[in-house]
Enzyme design. Structure first.
Site, PDB file in Angstrom:
ATOM      1  N   SER A  62      38.240 -11.070 108.307  1.00  0.00           N
ATOM      2  CA  SER A  62      39.357 -10.510 107.539  1.00  0.00           C
ATOM      3  C   SER A  62      39.879 -11.505 106.505  1.00  0.00           C
ATOM      4  O   SER A  62      39.768 -12.725 106.666  1.00  0.00           O
ATOM      5  CB  SER A  62      40.496 -10.117 108.477  1.00  0.00           C
ATOM      6  OG  SER A  62      40.048  -9.189 109.436  1.00  0.00           O
TER       7      SER A  62
HETATM    8  N1  SAH Z   1      39.237 -10.126 113.239  1.00  0.00           N
HETATM    9  C1  SAH Z   1      37.851 -10.139 112.862  1.00  0.00           C
HETATM   10  C2  SAH Z   1      37.504  -8.850 112.154  1.00  0.00           C
HETATM   11  C3  SAH Z   1      36.074  -8.530 112.257  1.00  0.00           C
HETATM   12  S1  SAH Z   1      35.636  -6.974 111.495  1.00  0.00           S
HETATM   13  C4  SAH Z   1      37.564 -11.311 111.955  1.00  0.00           C
HETATM   14  O1  SAH Z   1      38.444 -11.653 111.146  1.00  0.00           O
HETATM   15  O2  SAH Z   1      36.472 -11.866 112.030  1.00  0.00           O
HETATM   16  C5  SAH Z   1      36.004  -5.822 112.787  1.00  0.00           C
HETATM   17  C6  SAH Z   1      35.279  -6.041 114.081  1.00  0.00           C
HETATM   18  O3  SAH Z   1      35.580  -4.908 114.903  1.00  0.00           O
HETATM   19  C7  SAH Z   1      33.760  -6.071 113.972  1.00  0.00           C
HETATM   20  O4  SAH Z   1      33.291  -7.241 114.578  1.00  0.00           O
HETATM   21  C8  SAH Z   1      33.292  -4.839 114.714  1.00  0.00           C
HETATM   22  O5  SAH Z   1      32.065  -4.993 115.405  1.00  0.00           O
HETATM   23  C9  SAH Z   1      34.443  -4.610 115.675  1.00  0.00           C
HETATM   24  N2  SAH Z   1      34.560  -3.222 116.144  1.00  0.00           N
HETATM   25  C10 SAH Z   1      34.408  -2.078 115.436  1.00  0.00           C
HETATM   26  N3  SAH Z   1      34.584  -1.008 116.212  1.00  0.00           N
HETATM   27  C11 SAH Z   1      34.861  -1.476 117.459  1.00  0.00           C
HETATM   28  C12 SAH Z   1      35.140  -0.858 118.721  1.00  0.00           C
HETATM   29  N4  SAH Z   1      35.173   0.469 118.857  1.00  0.00           N
HETATM   30  N5  SAH Z   1      35.362  -1.645 119.785  1.00  0.00           N
HETATM   31  C13 SAH Z   1      35.355  -2.991 119.683  1.00  0.00           C
HETATM   32  N6  SAH Z   1      35.086  -3.646 118.516  1.00  0.00           N
HETATM   33  C14 SAH Z   1      34.850  -2.901 117.422  1.00  0.00           C
END
Ligand code: SAH
Length: 212
Positions: A62
């Site tokens: 993010s």
């Molecule tokens: N806070 C993280 C954001 C990563 S992007 C950062 O800054 O690195 C969002 C993440 O949510 C991804 O890794 C994706 O695999 C995860 N995600 C998407 N749908 C999901 C679900 N249903 N359950 C758990 N994780 C999920």
């Protein structure tokens, strides 16, 4: 390890302040967290830019402003412990949470990302995080209720099971929408849920489907 990046990190914090982030505790945690450790080699030179960046598997780390804003909002509404994060991803937001909240729980659906994030947190000596490989739509029933829930992927609709895992006085911050997404704050006041729009945002989707 951090030295080469210190000036860029300082600039980023100045930038976040200019964008309206006021919580010095959040800003200090961000200044002290080496974002370059959460980013692949080819993109390391962009680590302290105020942008989201790819982390593989079609996912992104993010934007720092969003990480700061979401964390600030949770603290503002009085959340100090027991936080659930949905979407561990790179683990960067998790690392910030781990420094500010006593106990952090984090769910990720992609195993490879979860493992990598766990390694990074240990590298930073952050051990107050419990991780789960699973579907964040369902939350983490056995660890509930949570004082805070932070969802870092956009939900097409409000996940009712997450709202149900909010403690009395607890708050959830979550992007809601598909094309147009609104960062939304939900607060549980004695079983009554209030809702407040915070800002327009752009996140990868909260996937409804099998875990990988
Ligand atoms: N806070 C993280 C954001 C990563 S992007 C950062 O800054 O690195 C969002 C993440 O949510 C991804 O890794 C994706 O695999 C995860 N995600 C998407 N749908 C999901 C679900 N249903 N359950 C758990 N994780 C999920």
């Amino acid at each position: 390890m951090f030295n080469n990046y210190q000036r860029s990190a300082d600039k980023l914090i100045t930038n976040l302040r200019a964008q309206g982030v006021q919580d010095e505790v959040v800003l200090r945690a961000m200044l002290n967290t080496p974002r370059h450790l959460f980013i692949d080699d080819v993109l390391k030179h962009k680590s302290y830019e105020n942008t989201a960046l790819p982390i593989g598997q079609g996912q992104t780390i993010s934007q720092p402003y969003i990480v700061a804003k979401m964390t600030e909002v949770l603290r503002q509404v009085g959340v100090h412990d027991n936080v659930l994060e949905v979407g561990t991803g790179s683990g960067y937001q998790t690392a910030i949470l781990a420094q500010l909240f006593d106990k952090v729980f984090s769910i990720e659906r992609i195993k490879a990302l979860q493992w990598q994030a766990k390694r990074r947190l240990h590298q930073l000596d952050l051990y107050n995080v419990s991780m789960k490989h699973g579907d964040g739509w369902l939350g983490w029933h056995s660890k509930a209720p949570f004082k805070g829930i932070i969802v870092t992927a956009a939900a097409s609709s409000v996940p009712e099971s997450l709202l149900a895992q909010l403690d009395d006085g607890g708050a959830m911050i979550i992007p809601v929408g598909v094309e147009e997404q609104i960062l939304t704050l939900f607060v549980n006041q004695g079983g009554k849920i209030t809702r407040q729009d915070i800002a327009a945002v752009k996140f990868v989707p909260l996937v409804a489907g099998p875990i990988l």
